[in-house]
Design a protein around this motif. Structure first.
Motif, PDB file in Angstrom:
ATOM      1  N   ARG A 138       0.862  -1.232   0.244  1.00 22.11           N
ATOM      2  CA  ARG A 138       0.065   0.081  -0.122  1.00 22.11           C
ATOM      3  C   ARG A 138       0.930   1.450  -0.021  1.00 22.11           C
ATOM      4  N   ALA A 139       0.358   2.170  -0.648  1.00 21.90           N
ATOM      5  CA  ALA A 139       1.208   3.702  -0.860  1.00 21.90           C
ATOM      6  C   ALA A 139       0.218   4.534  -0.800  1.00 21.90           C
ATOM      7  N   VAL A 140       0.357   5.676  -0.028  1.00 24.52           N
ATOM      8  CA  VAL A 140      -0.370   6.803   0.119  1.00 24.52           C
ATOM      9  C   VAL A 140       0.705   8.021  -0.082  1.00 24.52           C
ATOM     10  N   ILE A 141       0.462   8.817  -1.120  1.00 25.50           N
ATOM     11  CA  ILE A 141       1.201   9.934  -1.678  1.00 25.50           C
ATOM     12  C   ILE A 141       0.349  11.115  -0.933  1.00 25.50           C
ATOM     13  N   VAL A 185      -3.678  11.707  -1.333  1.00 27.04           N
ATOM     14  CA  VAL A 185      -4.610  12.206  -0.327  1.00 27.04           C
ATOM     15  C   VAL A 185      -4.396  13.752  -0.174  1.00 27.04           C
ATOM     16  N   ASP A 186      -5.648  14.466  -0.338  1.00 30.79           N
ATOM     17  CA  ASP A 186      -5.516  15.926  -0.175  1.00 30.79           C
ATOM     18  C   ASP A 186      -5.850  15.949   1.487  1.00 30.79           C
ATOM     19  N   PRO A 187      -4.950  16.410   2.420  1.00 34.06           N
ATOM     20  CA  PRO A 187      -5.636  16.281   3.853  1.00 34.06           C
ATOM     21  C   PRO A 187      -6.490  17.491   4.025  1.00 34.06           C
ATOM     22  N   GLY A 188      -6.433  18.311   3.291  1.00 34.55           N
ATOM     23  CA  GLY A 188      -7.194  19.422   3.642  1.00 34.55           C
ATOM     24  C   GLY A 188      -6.547  20.688   4.517  1.00 34.55           C
ATOM     25  N   ALA A 189      -6.980  21.563   4.998  1.00 34.31           N
ATOM     26  CA  ALA A 189      -6.163  22.538   5.983  1.00 34.31           C
ATOM     27  C   ALA A 189      -6.289  21.950   7.327  1.00 34.31           C
ATOM     28  N   VAL A 213      -6.442  13.958  10.904  1.00 34.77           N
ATOM     29  CA  VAL A 213      -6.204  13.380   9.682  1.00 34.77           C
ATOM     30  C   VAL A 213      -5.481  12.139   9.481  1.00 34.77           C
ATOM     31  N   ALA A 214      -4.726  11.876  10.301  1.00 34.92           N
ATOM     32  CA  ALA A 214      -3.957  10.457  10.265  1.00 34.92           C
ATOM     33  C   ALA A 214      -4.935   9.414  10.438  1.00 34.92           C
ATOM     34  N   LYS A 215      -5.862   9.493  11.526  1.00 29.75           N
ATOM     35  CA  LYS A 215      -6.640   8.490  11.834  1.00 29.75           C
ATOM     36  C   LYS A 215      -7.736   8.165  10.397  1.00 29.75           C
ATOM     37  N   ALA A 216      -7.964   9.540   9.869  1.00 29.67           N
ATOM     38  CA  ALA A 216      -8.848   9.051   8.321  1.00 29.67           C
ATOM     39  C   ALA A 216      -7.962   8.719   7.505  1.00 29.67           C
ATOM     40  N   ILE A 217      -6.723   8.832   7.283  1.00 31.43           N
ATOM     41  CA  ILE A 217      -5.701   8.111   6.317  1.00 31.43           C
ATOM     42  C   ILE A 217      -5.591   6.579   6.443  1.00 31.43           C
ATOM     43  N   LEU A 218      -5.501   6.223   7.709  1.00 32.65           N
ATOM     44  CA  LEU A 218      -5.221   4.961   8.121  1.00 32.65           C
ATOM     45  C   LEU A 218      -6.064   3.855   7.220  1.00 32.65           C
ATOM     46  N   PRO A 219      -7.125   3.868   6.918  1.00 29.77           N
ATOM     47  CA  PRO A 219      -7.892   2.801   6.309  1.00 29.77           C
ATOM     48  C   PRO A 219      -7.314   2.512   4.938  1.00 29.77           C
ATOM     49  N   GLY A 229      -5.072   4.474  -7.716  1.00 29.58           N
ATOM     50  CA  GLY A 229      -5.045   5.617  -8.640  1.00 29.58           C
ATOM     51  C   GLY A 229      -6.037   6.625  -8.510  1.00 29.58           C
ATOM     52  N   LYS A 230      -6.580   6.632  -7.317  1.00 27.69           N
ATOM     53  CA  LYS A 230      -7.620   7.484  -6.900  1.00 27.69           C
ATOM     54  C   LYS A 230      -7.136   8.735  -6.002  1.00 27.69           C
ATOM     55  N   LEU A 231      -7.765   9.725  -6.075  1.00 30.27           N
ATOM     56  CA  LEU A 231      -7.578  10.769  -5.122  1.00 30.27           C
ATOM     57  C   LEU A 231      -8.636  11.010  -3.932  1.00 30.27           C
ATOM     58  N   PHE A 232      -8.302  11.023  -2.744  1.00 31.82           N
ATOM     59  CA  PHE A 232      -9.050  11.390  -1.685  1.00 31.82           C
ATOM     60  C   PHE A 232      -8.806  12.461  -1.063  1.00 31.82           C
ATOM     61  N   ILE A 233     -10.056  12.991  -0.553  1.00 31.61           N
ATOM     62  CA  ILE A 233      -9.727  14.513   0.303  1.00 31.61           C
ATOM     63  C   ILE A 233     -10.535  14.047   1.678  1.00 31.61           C
ATOM     64  N   VAL A 234      -9.677  14.593   2.785  1.00 33.57           N
ATOM     65  CA  VAL A 234     -10.237  14.369   4.032  1.00 33.57           C
ATOM     66  C   VAL A 234     -11.050  15.852   4.402  1.00 33.57           C
ATOM     67  N   ARG A 235     -12.228  15.330   4.778  1.00 32.14           N
ATOM     68  CA  ARG A 235     -13.126  16.452   5.195  1.00 32.14           C
ATOM     69  C   ARG A 235     -13.969  16.111   6.355  1.00 32.14           C
ATOM     70  N   GLU A 236     -13.980  16.780   7.536  1.00 32.84           N
ATOM     71  CA  GLU A 236     -14.770  16.424   8.698  1.00 32.84           C
ATOM     72  C   GLU A 236     -14.139  15.012   9.170  1.00 32.84           C
ATOM     73  N   ASN A 237     -12.801  14.900   8.955  1.00 28.51           N
ATOM     74  CA  ASN A 237     -12.352  13.676   9.565  1.00 28.51           C
ATOM     75  C   ASN A 237     -12.647  12.441   8.923  1.00 28.51           C
ATOM     76  N   LYS A 238     -13.039  12.714   7.706  1.00 25.19           N
ATOM     77  CA  LYS A 238     -13.427  11.589   6.890  1.00 25.19           C
ATOM     78  C   LYS A 238     -13.069  11.394   5.647  1.00 25.19           C
ATOM     79  N   LEU A 239     -12.600  10.550   4.920  1.00 27.66           N
ATOM     80  CA  LEU A 239     -12.297  10.177   3.655  1.00 27.66           C
ATOM     81  C   LEU A 239     -13.509  10.405   2.342  1.00 27.66           C
ATOM     82  N   ALA A 240     -13.269  11.353   1.421  1.00 28.99           N
ATOM     83  CA  ALA A 240     -14.109  11.286   0.380  1.00 28.99           C
ATOM     84  C   ALA A 240     -13.423  11.396  -0.779  1.00 28.99           C
TER      85      ALA A 240
END
Length: 246
Positions: A138-141, A185-189, A213-219, A229-240
């Motif tokens: 697994r790789a998260v950039i 992953v775009d962690p947001g502000a 943010v780290a807790k949201a990324i872990l899954p 190959g997808k991009l996820f954003i973290v909003r309200e501590n959840k991935l979207a």
């Protein structure tokens, strides 16, 4: 969500503070052995103490990502000790300056591209064979909304994060028939030192803490991930999902 990462080897860059620090801690809580990399030795030692306090284990690798030979050597060292790598979190990055394009000094622009783009590519090149040896690599950039918003005065950082996303998507396409799954992953502000540098007048208490943010990324680092190959954003501590153009 409980994620079991017992027996997994995870590499986290920029692990001495902020999102990298807390992602490394979350990985250790889930049972992974963490290889923590950063320039700041003191921050890495603090992380090591925190990981030991929860019964986890870590290997500290202090070096500057501008040292390309060190990145190459890191892959070799991981192979010699563990024979594989299960997880990569490419988190380290620099902001540069918030300035009109024409006012950015060449050395500043070059540093942003070196740390954010070239070092990420070099890191991918170094650990790709190791991730291929994992049964569930697994790789998260880490990216940024700056890659798409392209706000005035953010040119160097925006360009670097757009390039990093392109690297991640290309890498995902090249490995889609393998067990390796790669996401951006775009962690947001987030309440980090970089955010304070970029927006000095902002009240940091209005922003999510990097631990959230780290807790949201872990899954995205668990064996159950199927998408790549997808991009996820973290909003309200959840991935979207962030829908990228085809």
């Amino acid at each position: 969500m409980n994620i079991n990462l017992e027996g997994k080897i995870a590499l986290v860059t920029g692990a001495s503070r902020g999102i990298g620090y807390f992602t490394a801690l979350e990985l250790a809580k889930a049972g992974a052995h963490v290889i923590a990399s950063a320039r700041t030795v003191g921050g890495l030692e603090d992380l090591d103490d925190a990981i030991k306090a929860i019964g986890g284990s870590a290997t500290l690798v202090p070096f500057d990502l501008a040292d390309m030979n060190a990145i190459d050597a890191l892959g070799g060292s991981i192979f010699e000790r563990w024979g594989k790598l299960d997880i990569l979190v490419a988190n380290a990055g620099v902001l540069g300056v918030i300035s009109p394009i024409g006012h950015i000094e060449a050395k500043v622009f070059d540093k942003v591209m070196t740390i954010n783009v070239t070092a990420t590519w070099r890191l991918i090149r170094s650990v790709d064979p190791l991730l291929a040896r994992s049964d569930a690599g697994r790789a998260v950039i880490l990216s940024s909304g700056a890659a798409h918003k392209c706000r005035p005065f953010w040119s160097a950082y925006s360009a670097s994060k757009a390039a990093v996303e392109a690297l991640a998507r290309t890498w995902a396409g090249e490995t889609q028939s393998t067990p390796l799954r790669i996401t951006s992953v775009d962690p947001g502000a987030t309440r980090t030192a970089m955010r304070a540098q970029a927006v000095p007048g902002e009240d940091p208490q209005t922003l999510p803490h990097p631990s959230e943010v780290a807790k949201a990324i872990l899954p995205l680092l668990g064996p159950g991930v199927t998408e790549t190959g997808k991009l996820f954003i973290v909003r309200e501590n959840k991935l979207a999902d962030y829908r990228l153009p085809e």
